[in-house]
Design a protein around this motif. Structure first.
Motif, PDB file in Angstrom:
ATOM      1  N   UNK A 366       0.820  -1.214   0.000  1.00 38.25           N
ATOM      2  CA  UNK A 366       0.000   0.000   0.000  1.00 38.25           C
ATOM      3  C   UNK A 366       0.849   1.257   0.000  1.00 38.25           C
ATOM      4  N   UNK A 367       2.108   1.157   0.448  1.00 34.93           N
ATOM      5  CA  UNK A 367       3.033   2.292   0.437  1.00 34.93           C
ATOM      6  C   UNK A 367       4.000   2.233  -0.743  1.00 34.93           C
ATOM      7  N   UNK A 368       3.727   1.361  -1.712  1.00 34.70           N
ATOM      8  CA  UNK A 368       4.620   1.161  -2.865  1.00 34.70           C
ATOM      9  C   UNK A 368       5.964   0.603  -2.438  1.00 34.70           C
ATOM     10  N   UNK A 369       5.977  -0.139  -1.346  1.00 33.62           N
ATOM     11  CA  UNK A 369       7.201  -0.762  -0.878  1.00 33.62           C
ATOM     12  C   UNK A 369       7.335  -2.183  -1.375  1.00 33.62           C
ATOM     13  N   UNK A 370       8.445  -2.813  -0.995  1.00 29.46           N
ATOM     14  CA  UNK A 370       8.691  -4.208  -1.357  1.00 29.46           C
ATOM     15  C   UNK A 370       8.817  -5.032  -0.086  1.00 29.46           C
ATOM     16  N   UNK A 371       8.358  -6.276  -0.161  1.00 33.98           N
ATOM     17  CA  UNK A 371       8.352  -7.167   0.992  1.00 33.98           C
ATOM     18  C   UNK A 371       8.812  -8.534   0.528  1.00 33.98           C
ATOM     19  N   UNK A 372       9.723  -9.147   1.277  1.00 35.97           N
ATOM     20  CA  UNK A 372      10.276 -10.432   0.853  1.00 35.97           C
ATOM     21  C   UNK A 372      10.490 -11.316   2.077  1.00 35.97           C
ATOM     22  N   UNK A 373      10.220 -12.605   1.901  1.00 32.84           N
ATOM     23  CA  UNK A 373      10.432 -13.601   2.948  1.00 32.84           C
ATOM     24  C   UNK A 373      11.350 -14.680   2.389  1.00 32.84           C
TER      25      UNK A 373
END
Length: 390
Positions: A366-373
């Motif tokens: 929603x913040x135009x960020x990136x998320x990785x696991x």
């Protein structure tokens, strides 16, 4: 990703030089390919009754050459963006990148020539004594030669850097989406993100309802039962004991209520900032949590909130499911990004599609960020998030 000046170290320069060397070779091959393609397309246009079609052999050759260039750019120049292109775009890309590739080859030839001349000059001055052009190595001549060579080397290196940037720009402009396509993708992404945010809010509401129903509500029911038994007790001593239990139950209900409200939103985040809120997470965690916080000043409120919940959920999952013994949290900031990294030494196997992690991914998106696991079997589990704050 735009490389900073510091990123251009010796290793990257060597890699760029190798990439440009290969690019110069492929440019020569592609120049011949384009010449043949032009003849075939002219023949096809002449005998296709005005239909502007690209011959299959030309389209296949253009796509193959373009894919080869994309692999070269990805391997040596770090250009790895998703693109969609047809045969016409591929041909247009090859037409533009051939002169760029040849330019890179010319600069490399000049660098090699300069290195050969410099080596030969040094050998003639200090080894063989057979001075080039009959000029002896006087101090003034040596200083002049060194300064001139340094300037030429600097210009050559800047030329290599510029050609690499030009290679990447040509690839993005020719093979990337048009402005209209980019806008359409952005609109579609925002629509998906908005729907995911709504889902995340609904999930959060359901979680709060479960916490209140299974925790605080049960405590209050038990409290009411104890008070009722105390009122009906005929023995004063028994009534006092029941009231004491009721008082203890009220304290536990208050603690549960504070726990729920803290999980909904910590007040320390507003009052003292992200660092204080993360320190509270570490204090309340069942595992030892080390926090490495390197963010000068305050960042936007939405970014602080997202970073906090990423850390909180990751630490909670590590304590509940991973079997970890310790957790390390790193929070860093640049001019435009806040980076969050959480690593535990547990058994791994975390599911990025699970409810908690999927909710975090939606919150970050929603913040135009990136998320990785990254959680291979056997561990460790590393969760990273990058949140734009510029």
């Amino acid at each position: 990703m735009t490389a900073s000046t510091d990123a251009w170290g010796p290793r990257r320069l060597v890699r760029a030089a190798v990439g440009l060397t290969l690019g110069a070779v492929t440019a020569v091959v592609e120049m011949a390919l384009l010449a043949v393609a032009a003849l075939l397309m002219a023949y096809s246009l002449a005998f296709s009754r005005g239909q502007r079609t690209v011959p299959t052999v030309v389209a296949d050759a253009a796509r193959a050459a373009t894919e080869l260039e994309r692999r070269r750019l990805r391997r040596f120049h770090g250009e790895d963006r998703a693109v969609r292109y047809g045969p016409l775009k591929a041909l247009a890309y090859l037409v533009l990148r051939v002169p760029v590739g040849l330019l890179g080859g010319v600069i490399l030839i000049m660098v090699v020539y300069g290195a050969v001349i410099g080596t030969a000059l040094a050998v003639s001055w200090w080894i063989t004594g057979d001075y080039m052009d009959g000029i002896p190595p006087s101090p003034l001549i040596v200083i002049y030669t060194v300064l001139l060579g340094s300037v030429l080397l600097f210009l050559a290196v800047q030329g290599l850097v510029g050609v690499v940037a030009l290679e990447r720009t040509v690839a993005r402009r020719c093979l990337g989406p048009s402005p209209l396509e980019a806008y359409e993708r952005r609109i579609a992404q925002l629509s998906v993100t908005r729907a995911e945010v709504v889902d995340a809010v609904d999930d959060e509401r359901r979680r709060i309802e479960r916490d209140l129903h299974d925790g605080v509500q049960q405590r209050l029911v038990a409290l009411g039962m104890l008070i009722g038994r105390a009122r009906r007790a005929g023995d004063a001593e028994r009534s006092a004991e029941l009231l004491r239990q009721a008082h203890e139950e009220s304290q536990r209900a208050l603690e549960d209520l504070r726990e729920v409200t803290w999980r909904v939103y910590p007040t320390a985040l507003d009052r003292e900032g992200l660092r204080a809120a993360l320190e509270t997470v570490a204090e309340r965690s069942a595992l030892p949590v080390t926090i490495d916080y390197d963010v000068p000043g305050r960042v936007p409120h939405a970014v602080e909130t997202a970073a906090y919940f990423v850390v909180c959920e990751a630490v909670t999952n590590a304590a509940k499911h991973s079997g970890a013994l310790r957790v390390r949290v790193e929070v860093t900031a640049s001019a435009t990004l806040v980076g969050v990294r959480i690593e535990d030494d547990g058994g791994g196997g975390a599911d990025p599609g699970g409810g908690g992690l999927a909710g975090l991914a939606r919150r970050v998106a929603a913040l135009d960020g990136t998320f990785d696991v990254d959680s291979p079997p056997g561990g460790p589990t590393v969760i990273t998030a990058e949140l734009p704050c510029g």
